[in-house]
Each structure stands twice: as structure tokens, then as C-alpha cells.
Enzyme design. Structure first.
Site, mmCIF file in Angstrom:
data_model
loop_
_atom_site.group_PDB
_atom_site.id
_atom_site.type_symbol
_atom_site.label_atom_id
_atom_site.label_comp_id
_atom_site.label_asym_id
_atom_site.label_seq_id
_atom_site.Cartn_x
_atom_site.Cartn_y
_atom_site.Cartn_z
ATOM 1 N N CYS A 278 -2.617 -2.879 7.755
ATOM 2 C CA CYS A 278 -2.367 -3.957 6.750
ATOM 3 C C CYS A 278 -0.749 -4.777 6.343
ATOM 4 C CB CYS A 278 -2.736 -2.980 5.105
ATOM 5 S SG CYS A 278 -4.355 -2.621 4.724
ATOM 6 N N ASP B 105 0.339 -0.896 -0.463
ATOM 7 C CA ASP B 105 -0.447 -0.091 -0.019
ATOM 8 C C ASP B 105 0.566 1.423 -0.107
ATOM 9 O OD1 ASP B 105 -2.219 -2.146 0.033
ATOM 10 O OD2 ASP B 105 -3.112 -1.076 2.093
ATOM 11 N N LYS C 18 -6.834 -5.129 -2.599
ATOM 12 C CA LYS C 18 -7.277 -5.685 -1.838
ATOM 13 C C LYS C 18 -8.346 -4.934 -1.443
ATOM 14 C CE LYS C 18 -3.626 -3.826 1.328
ATOM 15 N NZ LYS C 18 -5.061 -3.423 2.050
#
Ligand code: VGL
Ligand code: ZN
Length: 221
Positions: A163, A20, A118
Site C-alpha cells: 500500500c 494502514d 480503500k
């Protein structure tokens, strides 16, 4: 005699997962992580030490269940009970195909082979790159890693306590040897979430190292 056989390439046992690295998690972004931008050059350097790199991208529909704005009377950073469990409500972030969801332009990983997106199901969040928050729906990453011969997964990115940690725990649960590279991550740290994340990762057998240890060991600049 020339060897014309088409051999299977050597399996790649080490895979670097960069989580990310997106504008909404950078200072000034919708869900800014303090000093999030500082991971970019470190991740670039680390990437050059791995022949196989996978990137992830948080990738939500605008109607996503994790956005406080989609629940009347709710504010960002409150928690809410959803059918699959407790969910932190976030500011609207990483909406599919917006600038905030784009990978940072200074992220240079030309040899990255796969980008896993995701959080694309409107009714389920997914901090983990492996399993969605219903703890049942796989993203496909586990099968992919197994398929290419991965044994060890090295993880960095944003955010350490969400994450990165969830991905590390799920990678362990899937049976991979897992290392998180601490200085190549930055945290959100909500109500002690960072301490808890490191505790959970330690308990699960996730190794914690600095980028320097890896770069020295792997003889790369
Ligand atoms: C993340 C909160 C919500 C992360 C993503 O990348 O850690 N955190 N969505
Ligand atoms: Zn998200």
C-alpha cells in the site's frame, strides 16, 4: 480598525499520508507485518511536524475478491489472475467494522483531517490510496489533495511494498512531489516484492528519506 475579513487560509503544500496503521497489519494480526507496531511512535512524531495529515484504512467487505478464503481451493499468498490483472490472495484481513480494521489505539494524530477507506468494492482490491487495482476507479484522494493546495506528499505506514509503494507511485503519476519515509514503514516482502517496490519507486522519482532527516529539518520533536 478590526479586520473582519474572512480570508482563505493558506494552502497546505505538504501533506503527510499515514497508510494502514491497523491491527491486522500488526504482529498477531490477520496479515501481520513483521515489526509493524514499530512504526506507530515514529508516525506519531512525524505527524507533529505536519499541519495536514491524511490517514488511510484498508476496508474490505467480507466477500472481498482479495481473500483466498473466497476462492475454492486457494491458499493465502498464492496469486490469481482476475479481470483487472494479477492479484495476490491474502488471508482475510481488515474486514469493515472489525477490530482488525481499526486504527491502532496508540496512533495519536488528533489533527488528521481525512481518513480514506480503500478496498471497499468487493470485486476490486486497492493497495493504492489514489486508484483502485482496476487502475481506473479513483478514491477521490487526488482531487482532495489538489483542492487543498498540496504539492508534496510524504508517505509512511504499512506495508512498504504494497500500500505504501502503490500510493507513492500513484501520487507521483498524479504529479505530486513524493517522499517515502523508510523507517516509518515496514514491509511484507513476498518473493522479492520489497526490492521491486524500491526499484519502481526510484525509477518513478520517489524520494527515500529517514524520519530523522525530516524531524531535524522541520525542527520538531
Ligand atoms: C495491504 C495487502 C493487502 C497493505 C493491504 O496495506 O499494504 N497489503 N491489503
Ligand atoms: Zn487489503
Amino acid at each position: 480598525m478590526p479586520d473582519n475579513r474572512i480570508d482563505m487560509m493558506k494552502p497546505v503544500e505538504d501533506v503527510f499520508l499515514a497508510v494502514d496503521v491497523q491491527y491486522d497489519f500488526m504482529p498477531g494480526g490477520a496479515l501481520a507485518v513483521a515489526q509493524g507496531d514499530e512504526v506507530v511512535p515514529v508516525i506519531n512524531r512525524l505527524s507533529r511536524a505536519f499541519s495536514h495529515v491524511v490517514l488511510t484504512q484498508d476496508w474490505h467487505p467480507r466477500a472481498h475478491v482479495s481473500f483466498a478464503a473466497n476462492h475454492a481451493g486457494r491458499e493465502p499468498f498464492e496469486t490469481m489472475t482476475l479481470p483487472y490483472g494479477e492479484q495476490v490472495l491474502w488471508p482475510v484481513h481488515c474486514v469493515q467494522d472489525t477490530h482488525g480494521a481499526a486504527l491502532h489505539r496508540d496512533l495519536h494524530v488528533p489533527h488528521a483531517r481525512l481518513v480514506i477507506r480503500k478496498g471497499h468494492h468487493a470485486h476490486v482490491d486497492s493497495y493504492s490510496a489514489f486508484l483502485e487495482a482496476d487502475r481506473a476507479t479513483p478514491t477521490g484522494l487526488e482531487g482532495y489533495l489538489r483542492n487543498v493546495g498540496a504539492k508534496r506528499v510524504w508517505i509512511a505506514g504499512l506495508a512498504t511494498d504494497y500500500c505504501v509503494a502503490w500510493s507513492a507511485l500513484d501520487a507521483r503519476a498524479a504529479g505530486f512531489d513524493v517522499t517515502v519515509i523508510e523507517d516509518a514503514c515496514r514491509a511484507i516482502d513476498l518473493d522479492g516484492s520489497l526490492d521491486k517496490a524500491w526499484q519502481d519507486m526510484r525509477d518513478a522519482g520517489v524520494r527515500r528519506v529517514s524520519s530523522e532527516e525530516i524531524l531535524n529539518a522541520r525542527q520538531t520533536t
